[in-house]
Design an enzyme around this catalytic site. Structure first.
Site: not given
Ligand code: AMP
Length: 404
Positions: A8, A92, A180, A240, A378
């Protein structure tokens, strides 16, 4: 031992995990590591599956100029010191664009197609691809698989995919993708075991971490998400803002004289919980503070989650279960209680004792909508996809893929 390396790659760090493929085909996590501080204070840290430390090394800044070099150092460490030679690498990749609705085995053609999506995810896609290209150059026969954060949401119908803007922009790729997806796919794959009675129903999953979003699942498939064209939309996050009137962006440009790059930086790094509290992007720090601005940031987070839950329940035309996941969703008793309280009108009744003891099911037995806490994974999802693509190749003998 056959192993799969999961990578990742971010802008200043690369996280990796190693999974072994057991005799029964099951995947077993062996190593978790990361190289972070790239460009500032590079450091390789890794631990075994049980948390036992395997490495903690600092590097001079000039020795680790970028993410691919960082991955190279981690790869050399795995190969030379632990004798781990993966049979495949799963990456990823943040953006699969409109076309990739599932993971794909990487070749030069795939890399070229993914490069065209850089404009859609300029902060992440270049780092994902740089790492893939460097592995491709060093180990051309080593199978690599791209697993996309957007792919799980490609089941959305047109209503959930469009913005009300001219069609030409949709055709160019300006769509509501949602992100996601690997986390949600993992949760969807887990629900039949955790909560078989609702797994095929209407479920909202709240992925509440430093990045945060929610998805509406119907029969285990994504029908709507709070995120859209980029991972800026929807819920407020660590740094964010979440949903914001585009007029604010116009104001920043026309009245504050900010460039596009400055606005981008502002929206990704200075807003959200950090901007609102003026204290931190980290939920644990905010929860520990009694500063009114920390309390405001937490209340705002809860309020926006509840508003978005209403929206997703409308998309689903009802609600059969609610699931919390990711750092805040899995860890914060207070946030789960605050969300549950605001969802009482939807049929949620929390069991405070079960919530405090971090149980799997945290709603009362008479709650019309059961509420679950399901840890996400994940990386395991990426490893599963990688193994499955490896096995489905025409010449599927994993040993042939081994690099020396
Ligand atoms: P993630 O991006 O999924 O790693 O989640 C990171 C966020 O989870 C940070 O805001 C952390 O402060 C928050 N977090 C992790 N553990 C807890 C906890 N036990 N209580 C509250 N927040 C937590």
């Amino acid at each position: 031992m056959d192993t799969i390396l999961v990578v990742n790659a971010g802008s200043s760090s690369v996280k990796f995990q190693v999974f072994s493929i057991e005799g029964d085909g099951k995947l077993q996590r062996q190593i978790k590591g990361q190289m972070d501080g790239i460009g500032t204070r590079p450091r390789l840290r890794a631990s075994g599956a049980d948390g036992s430390p395997l490495a903690d090394r600092a590097y001079p800044i000039e020795a680790v100029p970028d993410v691919p070099v960082a991955m190279g150092i981690a790869g050399d460490w795995l190969r030379n010191e632990l004798r781990i030679i993966p049979i495949a690498v799963g990456h990823r990749v943040v953006h699969g664009g409109p076309d990739y609705d599932r993971p794909v085995l990487i070749d030069h053609g795939v890399v070229a197609r993914l490069e065209r999506l850089i404009a859609l995810a300029p902060l992440h896609q270049p780092h994902n691809l740089a790492t893939i290209r460097s592995v491709l150059a060093k180990f051309p026969t080593l199978p690599q698989v791209a697993c996309f954060d957007t792919a799980f949401h490609r089941t959305h119908d047109a209503m959930a995919d469009y913005y009300a803007i001219p069609h030409q922009l949709h055709a160019e790729g300006v769509r509501r993708y949602g992100f996601h997806g690997l986390s949600y796919e993992y949760i969807a794959s887990t629900l039949p075991h955790v909560a078989p009675e609702v797994a095929n129903g209407r479920v909202i999953v709240a992925h509440l971490g430093n990045g945060a979003s929610m998805v509406a699942l119907k029969d285990g498939r994504s029908v709507e998400s709070t995120m859209g064209f980029t991972a800026l939309d929807g819920l407020p996050m660590g740094t964010r803002p979440g949903q914001i009137d585009p007029g604010v962006v116009l104001y920043l440009i026309s009245e504050k004289g900010m460039s596009a790059a400055a606005v981008q930086d502002f929206l990704y790094r200075d807003c959200g919980l950090k901007g609102l509290s003026g204290i931190s992007n980290d939920m644990r720090e905010l929860e520990a503070s009694d500063d009114p601005r920390a309390i405001l940031a937490i209340d705002y987070f809860l309020y926006r989650i509840s508003l978005n839950a209403g929206m997703l329940a409308a998309a689903l035309q009802g609600l059969d279960a609610f699931v919390f996941t990711a750092g805040i969703g899995e860890g914060s008793v207070r946030i789960r209680a605050g969300v549950a309280e605001r969802l009482g009108w939807l049929g949620v009744a929390l069991d405070p004792a079960e919530n405090s003891r971090q149980a799997r099911r945290i709603s009362r037995s008479d709650s019309r909508v059961p509420v679950y806490v399901v840890p996400t994974d994940e990386e395991l999802m990426i490893a599963r996809h990688t193994l499955s693509l490896l096995s489905s190749r025409p010449s599927a003998n994993p040993n042939h893929a081994r690099v020396s």
